[in-house]
Design a protein around this motif. Structure first.
Motif, PDB file in Angstrom:
ATOM      1  N   PRO A  77       0.805  -1.235   0.000  1.00 27.44           N
ATOM      2  CA  PRO A  77       0.000   0.000   0.000  1.00 27.44           C
ATOM      3  C   PRO A  77       0.831   1.276   0.000  1.00 27.44           C
ATOM      4  N   PHE A  78       2.116   1.182   0.337  1.00 29.47           N
ATOM      5  CA  PHE A  78       2.969   2.378   0.259  1.00 29.47           C
ATOM      6  C   PHE A  78       2.903   3.011  -1.122  1.00 29.47           C
ATOM      7  N   PHE A  79       2.819   2.185  -2.161  1.00 26.51           N
ATOM      8  CA  PHE A  79       2.883   2.703  -3.515  1.00 26.51           C
ATOM      9  C   PHE A  79       1.595   3.410  -3.938  1.00 26.51           C
ATOM     10  N   ARG A  80       0.588   3.431  -3.080  1.00 29.71           N
ATOM     11  CA  ARG A  80      -0.602   4.234  -3.361  1.00 29.71           C
ATOM     12  C   ARG A  80      -0.353   5.711  -3.067  1.00 29.71           C
ATOM     13  N   HIS A  81       0.690   5.985  -2.286  1.00 26.53           N
ATOM     14  CA  HIS A  81       1.023   7.387  -2.001  1.00 26.53           C
ATOM     15  C   HIS A  81       2.522   7.648  -2.108  1.00 26.53           C
ATOM     16  N   GLY A  82       3.256   6.676  -2.657  1.00 27.05           N
ATOM     17  CA  GLY A  82       4.699   6.830  -2.723  1.00 27.05           C
ATOM     18  C   GLY A  82       5.289   6.316  -4.020  1.00 27.05           C
ATOM     19  N   GLU A  83       6.539   6.701  -4.252  1.00 23.77           N
ATOM     20  CA  GLU A  83       7.307   6.230  -5.398  1.00 23.77           C
ATOM     21  C   GLU A  83       8.650   5.711  -4.893  1.00 23.77           C
ATOM     22  N   MET A  84       9.256   4.810  -5.660  1.00 23.26           N
ATOM     23  CA  MET A  84      10.573   4.290  -5.301  1.00 23.26           C
ATOM     24  C   MET A  84      11.340   3.962  -6.572  1.00 23.26           C
ATOM     25  N   ILE A 127      21.132   1.571  -3.577  1.00 19.45           N
ATOM     26  CA  ILE A 127      20.362   2.547  -2.807  1.00 19.45           C
ATOM     27  C   ILE A 127      18.967   2.641  -3.426  1.00 19.45           C
ATOM     28  N   ALA A 128      17.990   3.071  -2.636  1.00 22.99           N
ATOM     29  CA  ALA A 128      16.641   3.338  -3.132  1.00 22.99           C
ATOM     30  C   ALA A 128      16.306   4.794  -2.899  1.00 22.99           C
ATOM     31  N   ALA A 129      15.775   5.444  -3.915  1.00 25.94           N
ATOM     32  CA  ALA A 129      15.214   6.792  -3.779  1.00 25.94           C
ATOM     33  C   ALA A 129      13.725   6.646  -3.496  1.00 25.94           C
ATOM     34  N   ILE A 130      13.243   7.359  -2.483  1.00 21.95           N
ATOM     35  CA  ILE A 130      11.888   7.139  -1.979  1.00 21.95           C
ATOM     36  C   ILE A 130      11.167   8.469  -1.834  1.00 21.95           C
ATOM     37  N   LEU A 131      10.001   8.564  -2.409  1.00 16.18           N
ATOM     38  CA  LEU A 131       9.145   9.739  -2.257  1.00 16.18           C
ATOM     39  C   LEU A 131       7.856   9.307  -1.575  1.00 16.18           C
ATOM     40  N   VAL A 163      10.689  16.285   1.157  1.00 22.08           N
ATOM     41  CA  VAL A 163      11.799  15.374   1.442  1.00 22.08           C
ATOM     42  C   VAL A 163      11.826  14.231   0.439  1.00 22.08           C
ATOM     43  N   VAL A 164      13.007  13.939  -0.074  1.00 20.65           N
ATOM     44  CA  VAL A 164      13.235  12.676  -0.764  1.00 20.65           C
ATOM     45  C   VAL A 164      14.064  11.825   0.185  1.00 20.65           C
ATOM     46  N   PHE A 165      13.584  10.638   0.472  1.00 21.31           N
ATOM     47  CA  PHE A 165      14.281   9.734   1.387  1.00 21.31           C
ATOM     48  C   PHE A 165      15.180   8.797   0.597  1.00 21.31           C
ATOM     49  N   PHE A 166      16.232   8.326   1.257  1.00 23.76           N
ATOM     50  CA  PHE A 166      17.014   7.233   0.702  1.00 23.76           C
ATOM     51  C   PHE A 166      16.952   6.060   1.673  1.00 23.76           C
ATOM     52  N   GLY A 167      17.037   4.863   1.118  1.00 26.64           N
ATOM     53  CA  GLY A 167      16.956   3.678   1.957  1.00 26.64           C
ATOM     54  C   GLY A 167      17.652   2.492   1.324  1.00 26.64           C
ATOM     55  N   GLY A 203      15.368  13.297  -6.658  1.00 31.39           N
ATOM     56  CA  GLY A 203      14.541  14.131  -5.791  1.00 31.39           C
ATOM     57  C   GLY A 203      14.347  15.534  -6.342  1.00 31.39           C
ATOM     58  N   ARG A 204      15.406  16.112  -6.882  1.00 30.10           N
ATOM     59  CA  ARG A 204      15.283  17.466  -7.447  1.00 30.10           C
ATOM     60  C   ARG A 204      14.322  17.469  -8.625  1.00 30.10           C
ATOM     61  N   GLU A 205      14.330  16.397  -9.399  1.00 30.14           N
ATOM     62  CA  GLU A 205      13.390  16.293 -10.527  1.00 30.14           C
ATOM     63  C   GLU A 205      11.955  16.365 -10.047  1.00 30.14           C
TER      64      GLU A 205
END
Length: 386
Positions: A58-65, A80-84, A96-100, A122-124
């Motif tokens: 369900p994260f992907f209903r409000h997030g991107e990776m 690494i993963a870029a996470i919005l 915030v753009v998260f990394f994980g 993230g800047r994009e």
């Protein structure tokens, strides 16, 4: 024990990869050589970890990776993963753009290019802050271990080589917040005091019902658990409410491992006779002790190793103790703690970790210290402006 530094060679190239089965296996494989000589690392169960990356999370209903792999001289040397998380940015009023899921050989070039890839991504998306590690959110595994490398992590806690902090700080990341883990020996001595407190609470709060949550009744109680969870932590740094779907997703992953005597819900009778959920506590045996022998794979013989090791688990993790603000000084937790301790002692458990706690949660940290807990691991969330 740290992984050997990568040898000088060709340039580091960053590749974007997808979240299909083959790509995930490649992503997971990056960690293997880094920890090959480290006896404290626990390889996560790949079949379970893969669920986090699937579209039905369900994260992907409000997030991107977006996943990235660093490659040098024909081999993968970092990831690494870029996470919005749009829910985080909306709730916290941030960009915030998260990394994980960060892993890398001991080489500043590798770490720098991985972090830069996340920063560009993230800047994009018009983000202004880079923060992490979160895997993928603070409601999941989070934080970089910076103190306490001499013992394995407990269930759902992270582990990494000591040099990771140097790599991140070398790229301009600085501490945003520390997450603390405390250790308790499980002993008979506190049980008498806890039992007295529990009896005192029962005598003066007859309108409060404290009970275990059964596996069979878990689905019925999830809405009540989520209500406590979201209200109890609402004012905490970095907190984002869990959606019903996210709570269901987490419960489905944990349900096979739950011990009914270690999951609690407290409810208070309202004037109309309905029950208001006011507190929730979850402890779990440290299944990492059983996961470690499997090397992350349940097939073909991992299941047997897991089952055999499960019989020898001697520690437990206090994952969650949430109490709605009006009831925090009521003593409701004494019943949960006393009965849980009695059960754990009867089963031969010898130690417990309370984790994680925000470093500025002085009320809870004070209580933990009062009961004999000692700080033994520190995890750090880093950030830098974009």
């Amino acid at each position: 024990m740290a992984a050997a530094a990568s040898s000088l060679g060709g340039a580091v190239v960053i590749e974007r990869i997808g979240r299909g089965r083959a790509d995930l296996e490649r992503f997971f494989d990056v960690a293997e050589p880094i920890y090959a000589a480290n006896p404290n690392w626990v390889a996560p169960l790949r079949a379970d970890l893969a669920k986090v990356f699937k579209d039905d999370n369900p994260f992907f209903r409000h997030g991107e990776m977006q996943l990235f792999v660093a490659r040098r001289d024909g081999r993968d040397v970092g990831r690494i993963a870029a996470i919005l998380d749009r829910n985080h940015n909306s709730f916290q009023g941030e960009k915030v753009v998260f990394f994980g899921f960060f892993e890398a050989l001991e080489d500043p070039e590798i770490a720098g290019k991985l972090l830069d890839a996340v920063a560009v991504w993230g800047r994009e998306r018009k983000m202004t802050v880079l923060r992490g590690p979160t895997n993928p959110t603070l409601n999941d595994e989070a934080g970089l271990l910076v103190e306490g490398f001499d013992s394995p992590p407990l269930l759902m806690m992270t582990y990494n080589p000591p040099y990771y902090a140097t790599l991140l700080e070398g790229e301009g990341l600085r501490k945003a917040k520390d997450l603390l883990a405390y250790w308790f020996p499980l002993e008979e001595k506190p049980l008498e005091r806890l039992s007295r407190l529990a009896d005192r609470f029962r005598s003066r709060a007859r309108d409060v019902v404290v009970r275990n949550v059964s596996k069979g009744g878990l689905a019925r109680d999830l809405a009540k658990i989520r209500e406590v969870y979201n209200e109890a932590w609402e004012k905490n740094w970095g907190f984002v409410p869990m959606t019903p779907e996210e709570m269901d997703f987490m419960a489905a992953r944990l349900k096979p491992l739950l011990v009914e005597e270690l999951i609690w819900l407290a409810e208070k009778k309202r004037p109309d006779g309905t029950l208001e959920p006011i507190a929730f506590m979850l402890m779990m045996p440290d299944y990492n002790q059983a996961i470690a022998p499997t090397k992350g794979r349940l097939l073909p013989f991992g299941w047997l190793k897991f089952l055999l090791a499960s019989r020898k688990i001697g520690t437990v993790r206090v994952i969650t103790l949430g109490i709605k603000r009006p009831y925090r000084q009521s003593g409701v937790q004494s019943i949960m703690m006393a009965d849980s301790l009695r059960f754990l002692l009867s089963k031969g458990y010898t130690g417990a970790e309370v984790s994680w706690l925000l470093e500025d949660n002085e009320l809870v940290i004070g209580a933990v210290r009062l009961w004999g807990g000692r700080l033994y691991k520190t995890y750090r969330i880093y950030e830098r402006p974009l």
